[in-house]
Design an enzyme around this catalytic site. Structure first.
Site, PDB file in Angstrom:
ATOM      1  N   ASP A 117      -8.576   6.086  -0.301  1.00  0.00           N
ATOM      2  CA  ASP A 117      -7.743   6.152   0.911  1.00  0.00           C
ATOM      3  C   ASP A 117      -7.525   7.608   1.323  1.00  0.00           C
ATOM      4  OD1 ASP A 117      -6.428   5.008   3.050  1.00  0.00           O
ATOM      5  OD2 ASP A 117      -4.491   4.927   2.029  1.00  0.00           O
ATOM      6  N   LYS A 171       7.093   5.340  -5.228  1.00  0.00           N
ATOM      7  CA  LYS A 171       6.451   4.374  -4.339  1.00  0.00           C
ATOM      8  C   LYS A 171       6.804   2.973  -4.796  1.00  0.00           C
ATOM      9  CE  LYS A 171       2.128   3.076  -2.123  1.00  0.00           C
ATOM     10  NZ  LYS A 171       0.713   3.419  -1.875  1.00  0.00           N
ATOM     11  N   GLY A 173       4.069   2.386   4.406  1.00  0.00           N
ATOM     12  CA  GLY A 173       2.728   1.945   4.748  1.00  0.00           C
ATOM     13  C   GLY A 173       2.596   0.450   4.596  1.00  0.00           C
ATOM     14  N   GLY A 174       1.350  -0.017   4.650  1.00  0.00           N
ATOM     15  CA  GLY A 174       1.111  -1.446   4.593  1.00  0.00           C
ATOM     16  C   GLY A 174       1.483  -2.062   3.262  1.00  0.00           C
ATOM     17  N   MET A 175       1.367  -1.292   2.174  1.00  0.00           N
ATOM     18  CA  MET A 175       1.599  -1.839   0.845  1.00  0.00           C
ATOM     19  C   MET A 175       2.971  -1.518   0.281  1.00  0.00           C
ATOM     20  SD  MET A 175      -1.031  -3.609  -0.091  1.00  0.00           S
ATOM     21  CE  MET A 175      -0.842  -3.711  -1.876  1.00  0.00           C
ATOM     22  N   VAL A 188       7.705   4.771   0.308  1.00  0.00           N
ATOM     23  CA  VAL A 188       7.842   5.935  -0.574  1.00  0.00           C
ATOM     24  C   VAL A 188       9.228   6.536  -0.366  1.00  0.00           C
ATOM     25  CG1 VAL A 188       6.922   8.183  -1.231  1.00  0.00           C
ATOM     26  CG2 VAL A 188       5.363   6.366  -0.474  1.00  0.00           C
ATOM     27  N   GLY A 204       8.443   7.696   3.648  1.00  0.00           N
ATOM     28  CA  GLY A 204       7.170   7.154   4.122  1.00  0.00           C
ATOM     29  C   GLY A 204       7.114   5.662   3.945  1.00  0.00           C
TER      30      GLY A 204
END
Length: 523
Positions: A139, A41, A21-23, A26, A19
């Site tokens: 979130d 993460k 994402g923006g931050m 994973v 995975g």
């Protein structure tokens, strides 16, 4: 990939990226000390941040990992460890080999209301555990809901969780969370609370049954603005979940159901899918009435449909000025938020339906259409005409007229427990929802047992309209009511209102549909 097979903190071997994402990213990793698979993460590098900003970000990540580790529950992913990797904190979590709800909903797919309710039960159990530990998720979205083996539902990625009451370490204007699922109070820059997570749960359930997020627009700024001010686009496939989702997506966090009420409504919807979720929600929300006497039918909450004592023109002018100030402030907040969100482009949500199918309200002025010729009066009904109001409509046989008050007609069934009220407002305001909100404010004062089920802006016969549905406690029983108002500003607004005992609502609700469909005006 450069990082694949790399050892982090001397213990966790990165095997596969699962995975991004923006931050952060994973990874599926191997804990070489305990010989088990974990999810790790890893924060992205942030070259645009200063050293002080990086230190703030990293401290926030470590703090939030510690917060998430406090939540121990079967429906919450377990946080095992927080370690540093070349100065960047990494969160080590339980690895759940499962697709996400977002995977299931790809391409606009949806699930039946009963399945959505089952998934929602796992989510609300996780949120109740988190909130009991004084932790907010911030979130909640389909991508953070894992659909595990044997029906296990797991809420994951508490990586941006925050301890309730803790000082924020985010920079001013920095958006934390996913815009499609961000509660209106967060859009406005207010402090989030448990109700904010429940709004996100409602948005997730909406997408689960309808196949799209409730307020998605073409840009992040438009989406944020829609969440903050637009009415909810009506549901078509929610079934028994519709009242609950509508209540969760209420813009005022104080008006949303509690986690306990939400769980009861989800349990009712998942059990049989027969519509008992709305009843469970209403009964959970309504306090016990101190009045226990029996007797004739109680008067419903105020359904005054005549003009307010104050001048409509002056009142409308004041509302318009207040609305303009609120919108100016909101636009400024939304612009700042959109700048933080970046230039995100979304697929435009499709709009469906017309008339009382409750289409999304848009900013264009509907084209007037002639009042349709009434259909044949159904068996068991007769046509009623009133020259003063200039209306005609079908009425069930055996119903009798009640006392006329101003521009309001009331008819009741032989038991006196079920009533239809027809009224007018002249001149009409910009949309009946404003009129309904004014009545609701008075109703809340006079009827503590009042609970809103929905108030939706729509169109009816080419004119602005609103549908308002609610419950209240009478002298001896619970009642439910539905009110349709429609009319163009400066003209006349027409209102059709039905109330009936909640226990027999399914029996009497069709009367409203017959009266509405056969309603005709001479103007």
């Amino acid at each position: 990939m450069a990082d694949e097979r790399r050892l982090v903190a001397g213990r966790y071997r990165l095997n596969e990226r699962i995975g991004r994402g923006g931050m952060g990213t994973v990874w599926r990793a191997q804990d070489e000390v305990l010989a088990r698979e974990v999810a790790l993460k890893q924060l992205h590098t942030q070259p645009h941040l200063t050293d002080d900003e990086l230190a703030t970000l990293y401290e926030r990540t470590r703090r939030e990992a510690r917060s998430a580790a406090r939540v121990v529950h079967p429906n919450v992913v377990v946080v095992h460890d927080v370690v540093d990797d070349e100065g960047r904190p990494c969160i080590v979590m339980e690895y759940v080999r499962a697709p996400t709800l977002a995977d299931l909903l790809k391409g606009g797919r949806a699930v039946p209301p009963e399945e959505a309710a089952r998934i929602g039960l796992g989510m609300i159990a996780a949120l109740r555990a988190a909130h009991a530990a004084d932790v907010l998720h911030r979130d909640v979205k389909p991508g953070n809901v894992l659909l595990g083996a044997e029906g296990r539902i797991v809420l994951t990625d508490f990586g941006i969780a925050v301890t309730a009451g803790a000082s924020t370490l985010t920079q001013t204007g920095q958006m934390v969370g996913s815009i499609d699922y961000m509660a209106p109070e967060r859009i406005r820059g207010h402090k989030p609370g448990p109700a904010s997570d429940l709004w996100s749960l409602g948005a997730t359930l909406y997408q689960a049954v309808e196949g799209r997020p409730p307020y998605r627009r073409e840009t992040a700024m438009e989406t944020a603005y829609a969440i903050a001010v637009d009415p909810l686009e009506p549901m078509r496939q929610a079934g028994a979940l519709e009242p609950l989702i509508d209540a969760l997506l209420t813009k005022d966090p104080e008006q949303r159901p509690s986690a306990e009420q939400t769980e009861r409504a989800l349990r009712a919807a998942s059990a049989d899918g027969t519509g008992t979720a709305g009843h469970a929600l209403a009964s959970a929300a309504a306090p016990a009435s101190p009045v226990t006497q029996t007797g004739p039918v109680p008067a419903p909450p105020p359904t005054q449909t005549g003009p307010a004592p104050d001048s409509p023109t002056r009142a409308h002018a004041r509302r318009k000025r207040r609305t303009s100030r609120r919108r100016l402030a909101l636009v400024s907040a939304v612009v700042a938020l959109a700048a933080a969100a970046g230039a995100v482009t979304y697929v435009t949500a499709r709009h469906h339906g017309e008339g009382l199918s409750l289409t999304q309200h848009t900013t264009h002025t509907p084209t007037p259409s002639a009042t349709p010729t009434p259909a044949a009066v159904p068996d068991g009904y007769h046509l009623v005409s009133d020259t003063k109001l200039g209306v005609s409509f079908p009425l069930p046989d055996g119903w009798k007229a009640g006392k006329r008050t101003g521009d309001t007609l009331t008819y009741t069934d032989p038991t006196g427990l079920v009533g239809i009220t027809i009224g007018t407002v002249e001149p009409a305001g910009p949309n009946p929802v404003t009129h309904f909100q004014d009545i609701e404010a008075n109703t809340k004062v006079n009827y503590p047992s009042y609970r809103r089920l929905r108030m939706q802006q729509t169109t009816f016969r080419g004119q602005p309209a609103a549908v308002w549905e609610f419950t209240f406690r009478g002298r001896a029983r619970d009642f439910r009511a539905i009110d349709l108002g429609y009319g163009r500003e400066g003209g006349r607004e027409y209102d059709i209102y039905l109330s009936a005992p909640e226990a027999q609502w399914d029996t009497h609700r069709p009367v409203f549909d017959v009266v509405r469909d056969g309603f005709a005006t001479s103007g």
